[in-house]
Write an enzyme that holds these catalytic residues in place. Structure first.
Site, short mmCIF file in Angstrom:
data_model
loop_
_atom_site.label_atom_id
_atom_site.label_comp_id
_atom_site.label_asym_id
_atom_site.label_seq_id
_atom_site.Cartn_x
_atom_site.Cartn_y
_atom_site.Cartn_z
N SER A 107 47.09 40.79 40.59
CA SER A 107 46.65 40.58 39.35
C SER A 107 48.03 41.30 38.46
O SER A 107 48.77 42.15 38.94
CB SER A 107 45.56 41.29 39.03
OG SER A 107 45.36 41.23 37.63
N TYR A 163 39.42 48.48 38.38
CA TYR A 163 40.09 47.16 38.87
C TYR A 163 41.55 47.37 38.83
O TYR A 163 42.32 47.09 40.05
CB TYR A 163 39.47 46.15 37.50
CG TYR A 163 40.19 44.89 38.22
CD1 TYR A 163 39.83 44.11 39.21
CD2 TYR A 163 41.07 44.19 37.26
CE1 TYR A 163 40.27 42.80 39.61
CE2 TYR A 163 41.86 42.90 37.48
CZ TYR A 163 41.39 42.37 38.69
OH TYR A 163 41.92 41.12 39.05
#
Ligand code: 8X3
Length: 252
Positions: A137, A150
């Site tokens: 990501s 995250y």
């Protein structure tokens, strides 16, 4: 005639994983769909077969090492592994984030990728031309407020990809990291906000055309289908309306 090359996709029950399975099948791979939700991957495998391609479904929790090892015994040779399973839980600041969320994200994103990659590396190597894809990501490359566990887990996946690439250079296996920015999928933000669809919708509010799962699948399929000697180390892909994790153009 050479056997159809096989591509394993984890987290193939929805979003980027499902779109990647569809596109790799269309590109000529026999896709093996894995996810915890068996009904979904069975339905997707049936859809892919209906479209004239090859697919099988295998229910798998990537955090269950014994189950992953058992799954891996089915492969003597493997062309592609797409580590897509993972996701976000919560958007709390570091000061108040729940350690249980952090642990779970580390477990699914990092340990899940580690489990499947370790288990399938011998088959990828045995193929003489293997490719490991790690779906990280843009959260793997820089921090943002509320990114919390995250951001930490995705940084972990990024380092896993980098380290593995260093360690296996000289073997016939590529390590490709694909790092998407804002992608609107049916589940990512809703899962992050534990079913709060209003909060989830705010993530994309006013953004002209966030990426779709299919956009990301397209970049993965492109990277995987380059000639064997071409290793796309890291592919960062964002929508035009997003210049960084926090610089997003919204028309509100
Ligand atoms: C998804 C991108 O910005 O929600 O991996 O972290 S972001």
């Amino acid at each position: 005639m050479a056997a159809t090359p096989i591509a394993v996709v984890t987290g193939a029950s929805s979003g980027i994983g499902a779109a990647t399975a569809r596109q790799l099948a269309a590109a000529g791979f026999r896709v093996v769909l894995t996810a915890r939700r068996e009904d979904r991957i069975e339905a997707l495998a049936a859809e892919i077969i209906e479209a004239g391609h090859e697919a099988t479904a295998y229910a798998l929790d990537v955090t269950d090492r014994a189950a992953v090892d058992e799954f891996a015994t089915a492969f003597r040779s493997l062309a592609v592994l797409v580590n897509n399973a993972g996701g976000a839980l919560g958007a709390d600041p570091v000061a108040t984030g729940d350690p249980a969320d952090w642990r779970q994200m580390y477990e699914t994103n990092v340990i899940g990728t580690l489990n499947v990659t370790q288990a399938l590396l011998p088959a990828l190597t045995a193929s003489g031309d293997g490719t490991v894809v790690i779906l990280s990501s843009t959260a793997a490359l820089s921090s943002y407020e509320g990114g919390g566990g995250y951001v930490a887990a995705k940084h972990g996946e990024h380092v896993l990809a980098e380290t593995l690439r260093l360690e296996i250079v000289g073997t016939p296996v590529r390590v490709i990291e694909v790092a998407p920015g804002m992608v609107r999928t049916e589940e990512f933000a809703t899962t992050r906000f534990r079913g709060d669809t209003e909060k989830a919708a705010k993530v994309y509010a006013g953004v002209d055309a966030p990426l779709t799962a299919s956009d990301v699948a397209d970049t993965i399929t492109w990277a995987v289908t380059r000639p064997s000697h071409v290793n796309i180390d890291l592919l960062v892909v964002r929508p035009r309306a997003q210049a960084s994790n926090t610089k997003i153009h919204r028309t509100l």
